[in-house]
Scaffold this motif. Structure first.
Motif, PDB file in Angstrom:
ATOM      1  N   GLY A  64      97.374 -66.377 -10.373  1.00 38.94           N
ATOM      2  CA  GLY A  64      98.305 -67.881 -10.720  1.00 38.94           C
ATOM      3  C   GLY A  64      98.054 -67.997 -11.561  1.00 38.94           C
ATOM      4  O   GLY A  64      98.772 -69.457 -12.150  1.00 38.94           O
ATOM      5  N   THR A  93     101.873 -69.869 -12.529  1.00 41.57           N
ATOM      6  CA  THR A  93     102.353 -71.168 -11.525  1.00 41.57           C
ATOM      7  C   THR A  93     101.789 -72.150 -12.371  1.00 41.57           C
ATOM      8  O   THR A  93     102.220 -72.880 -12.761  1.00 41.57           O
ATOM      9  CB  THR A  93     102.013 -71.006 -10.142  1.00 41.57           C
ATOM     10  OG1 THR A  93     102.200 -70.477  -9.430  1.00 41.57           O
ATOM     11  CG2 THR A  93     102.262 -72.531  -9.780  1.00 41.57           C
ATOM     12  N   LEU A  94     100.386 -71.168 -13.088  1.00 41.09           N
ATOM     13  CA  LEU A  94      99.992 -72.717 -14.013  1.00 41.09           C
ATOM     14  C   LEU A  94     100.868 -72.541 -15.339  1.00 41.09           C
ATOM     15  O   LEU A  94     100.501 -73.642 -16.116  1.00 41.09           O
ATOM     16  CB  LEU A  94      98.557 -71.993 -14.275  1.00 41.09           C
ATOM     17  CG  LEU A  94      97.980 -72.136 -13.001  1.00 41.09           C
ATOM     18  CD1 LEU A  94      96.013 -71.204 -12.513  1.00 41.09           C
ATOM     19  CD2 LEU A  94      97.130 -73.895 -13.326  1.00 41.09           C
ATOM     20  N   ARG A 147     102.992 -74.845 -15.430  1.00 39.64           N
ATOM     21  CA  ARG A 147     102.820 -76.042 -15.056  1.00 39.64           C
ATOM     22  C   ARG A 147     101.808 -77.154 -16.408  1.00 39.64           C
ATOM     23  O   ARG A 147     102.940 -77.956 -16.657  1.00 39.64           O
ATOM     24  CB  ARG A 147     101.300 -76.550 -14.403  1.00 39.64           C
ATOM     25  CG  ARG A 147     102.129 -76.688 -12.429  1.00 39.64           C
ATOM     26  CD  ARG A 147     102.576 -77.826 -11.959  1.00 39.64           C
ATOM     27  NE  ARG A 147     101.259 -79.334 -12.306  1.00 39.64           N
ATOM     28  CZ  ARG A 147     100.544 -78.773 -11.515  1.00 39.64           C
ATOM     29  NH1 ARG A 147      99.984 -78.400 -10.546  1.00 39.64           N
ATOM     30  NH2 ARG A 147      99.599 -80.356 -11.694  1.00 39.64           N
ATOM     31  N   ARG A 160      96.801 -64.335  -1.890  1.00 40.29           N
ATOM     32  CA  ARG A 160      97.816 -65.836  -2.184  1.00 40.29           C
ATOM     33  C   ARG A 160      99.350 -64.525  -2.468  1.00 40.29           C
ATOM     34  O   ARG A 160      99.878 -65.550  -2.615  1.00 40.29           O
ATOM     35  CB  ARG A 160      96.937 -65.873  -3.479  1.00 40.29           C
ATOM     36  CG  ARG A 160      95.658 -66.724  -3.573  1.00 40.29           C
ATOM     37  CD  ARG A 160      94.862 -66.731  -4.953  1.00 40.29           C
ATOM     38  NE  ARG A 160      94.247 -67.821  -5.522  1.00 40.29           N
ATOM     39  CZ  ARG A 160      93.765 -68.169  -6.258  1.00 40.29           C
ATOM     40  NH1 ARG A 160      93.705 -67.095  -7.259  1.00 40.29           N
ATOM     41  NH2 ARG A 160      91.988 -69.179  -6.301  1.00 40.29           N
ATOM     42  N   ASP A 175     102.173 -65.439  -0.859  1.00 43.00           N
ATOM     43  CA  ASP A 175     103.543 -65.627  -2.123  1.00 43.00           C
ATOM     44  C   ASP A 175     105.066 -64.862  -1.467  1.00 43.00           C
ATOM     45  O   ASP A 175     106.129 -65.236  -1.468  1.00 43.00           O
ATOM     46  CB  ASP A 175     103.240 -65.475  -3.259  1.00 43.00           C
ATOM     47  CG  ASP A 175     104.178 -64.976  -4.338  1.00 43.00           C
ATOM     48  OD1 ASP A 175     105.546 -66.626  -4.479  1.00 43.00           O
ATOM     49  OD2 ASP A 175     105.284 -64.504  -4.644  1.00 43.00           O
ATOM     50  N   THR A 192      88.730 -68.568 -10.324  1.00 42.19           N
ATOM     51  CA  THR A 192      90.394 -69.372  -9.925  1.00 42.19           C
ATOM     52  C   THR A 192      90.181 -68.820  -8.244  1.00 42.19           C
ATOM     53  O   THR A 192      90.306 -69.457  -7.410  1.00 42.19           O
ATOM     54  CB  THR A 192      91.613 -68.636 -10.014  1.00 42.19           C
ATOM     55  OG1 THR A 192      91.720 -67.867  -9.648  1.00 42.19           O
ATOM     56  CG2 THR A 192      92.009 -68.913 -11.491  1.00 42.19           C
ATOM     57  N   ASP A 229      92.449 -74.832  -5.788  1.00 40.25           N
ATOM     58  CA  ASP A 229      93.427 -74.003  -5.603  1.00 40.25           C
ATOM     59  C   ASP A 229      94.097 -74.295  -7.255  1.00 40.25           C
ATOM     60  O   ASP A 229      93.803 -74.541  -7.385  1.00 40.25           O
ATOM     61  CB  ASP A 229      94.347 -75.581  -4.472  1.00 40.25           C
ATOM     62  CG  ASP A 229      93.490 -76.282  -4.659  1.00 40.25           C
ATOM     63  OD1 ASP A 229      93.571 -77.233  -6.654  1.00 40.25           O
ATOM     64  OD2 ASP A 229      93.690 -77.833  -4.125  1.00 40.25           O
ATOM     65  N   ILE A 230      95.405 -73.988  -6.705  1.00 40.01           N
ATOM     66  CA  ILE A 230      96.109 -74.660  -8.526  1.00 40.01           C
ATOM     67  C   ILE A 230      96.231 -75.459  -9.153  1.00 40.01           C
ATOM     68  O   ILE A 230      96.010 -75.786 -10.339  1.00 40.01           O
ATOM     69  CB  ILE A 230      98.065 -74.564  -8.204  1.00 40.01           C
ATOM     70  CG1 ILE A 230      98.265 -72.872  -7.256  1.00 40.01           C
ATOM     71  CG2 ILE A 230      98.443 -74.685  -9.374  1.00 40.01           C
ATOM     72  CD1 ILE A 230      97.787 -72.251  -8.334  1.00 40.01           C
ATOM     73  N   GLU A 231      95.497 -76.487  -8.189  1.00 36.60           N
ATOM     74  CA  GLU A 231      96.186 -78.522  -8.840  1.00 36.60           C
ATOM     75  C   GLU A 231      94.453 -78.204  -9.259  1.00 36.60           C
ATOM     76  O   GLU A 231      93.979 -79.121 -10.867  1.00 36.60           O
ATOM     77  CB  GLU A 231      95.967 -79.717  -7.491  1.00 36.60           C
ATOM     78  CG  GLU A 231      95.568 -81.254  -8.598  1.00 36.60           C
ATOM     79  CD  GLU A 231      96.893 -80.910  -9.718  1.00 36.60           C
ATOM     80  OE1 GLU A 231      96.590 -82.060 -10.423  1.00 36.60           O
ATOM     81  OE2 GLU A 231      97.656 -80.635  -9.397  1.00 36.60           O
ATOM     82  N   PHE A 284      94.418 -76.169 -13.025  1.00 42.85           N
ATOM     83  CA  PHE A 284      95.304 -76.961 -13.744  1.00 42.85           C
ATOM     84  C   PHE A 284      94.425 -77.961 -14.473  1.00 42.85           C
ATOM     85  O   PHE A 284      94.175 -78.417 -15.638  1.00 42.85           O
ATOM     86  CB  PHE A 284      96.460 -77.172 -12.958  1.00 42.85           C
ATOM     87  CG  PHE A 284      97.328 -78.297 -13.956  1.00 42.85           C
ATOM     88  CD1 PHE A 284      98.117 -77.750 -14.974  1.00 42.85           C
ATOM     89  CD2 PHE A 284      97.291 -79.513 -14.301  1.00 42.85           C
ATOM     90  CE1 PHE A 284      98.769 -78.088 -15.797  1.00 42.85           C
ATOM     91  CE2 PHE A 284      98.013 -80.382 -14.640  1.00 42.85           C
ATOM     92  CZ  PHE A 284      99.196 -80.224 -15.834  1.00 42.85           C
TER      93      PHE A 284
END
Length: 234
Positions: free
Chosen positions: A22, A25-26, A29, A161, A165, A208, A212-214, A217
């Motif tokens: 990730g 994406t991170l 962000r 993942r 994707d 990770t 999840d991504i959140e 983050f």
């Protein structure tokens, strides 16, 4: 205190780790939250690998440097609007195939290619604060970065993942095939003689697999806020 610890910190945030954790994406962000440019160094390797082709390993260091000089990289914008270009052309989805990914991992084992891209990345970083994502940002490219993170997850988690994707882009791949490709890339990345994939000694390591991504983050942004936040990158 050794020499590297005595050097001033660079206003850079680095995110390192293997494929499928990730990072992209991170990093986007974080760049968006911090209003900074986002440097996708993996995209730089993929772009150069695609342009050089599968015969890159047979080229002399001089020929590699000569060809690469014709494809300079530039970085414009911040956050989600950051755009990486090569020789004036925006880098697109043509580099996002598994085949190009393997070419990029192979290119990463060539010391001359790593030196060429390291120089290009450091030139981009010299322009000002940014968020840099890759495999050796905190160890080789920006060893004095103010904030360093190393993300990891099991190969199986990363393969799932990647499968999701690719499915979102209309491509369907077998989970076992993706997992094997990830293991191959890990072997190349972790076993190469120059700048092998590993956490920097002062990096925050984040597994990770169960987040999840959140969730990841929040771990990253909370760590930064506890150590000066955006102001520490001024």
């Amino acid at each position: 205190m050794n020499g590297s610890q005595a050097l001033p910190k660079l206003p850079v945030v680095t995110l390192d780790g293997p494929a499928g954790v990730g990072k992209t994406t991170l990093a986007r962000r974080l760049a968006e939250a911090l209003a900074l440019p986002y440097l996708d160094t993996g995209a730089m390797f993929r772009t150069l690998a695609l342009r050089l082709g599968p015969d890159a390993a047979s080229l002399s260091p001089q020929e590699l440097r000569k060809r690469s000089a014709a494809w300079p990289f530039t970085l414009d914008g911040t956050g989600a609007a950051t755009r990486l270009s090569c020789a004036g052309e925006p880098v697109g989805d043509e580099i996002r195939t598994e085949a190009v990914g393997l070419l990029a991992a192979q290119l990463g084992t060539i010391p001359a290619a790593r030196d060429i891209l390291k120089e290009a990345q450091q030139k981009l970083g010299a322009r000002g604060p940014l968020v840099a994502e890759g495999r050796d940002m905190g160890t080789a490219v920006f060893p004095e970065a103010r904030f360093k993170f190393f993300l990891d997850a099991t190969p199986e988690t990363r393969a799932r993942r990647r499968q999701l994707d690719l499915a979102a882009r209309g491509r369907h791949e077998e989970l076992a095939v993706l997992a094997e490709q990830i293991r191959q890339r890990d072997a190349l990345d972790r076993g190469r003689a120059v700048a092998p994939l590993r956490p920097a000694e002062d990096a925050l390591i984040v597994d990770t697999s169960a987040l999840d991504i959140e969730g990841v983050f929040q771990v990253l942004i909370n760590h930064m806020e506890a150590h000066g936040g955006r102001a520490a990158l001024a």
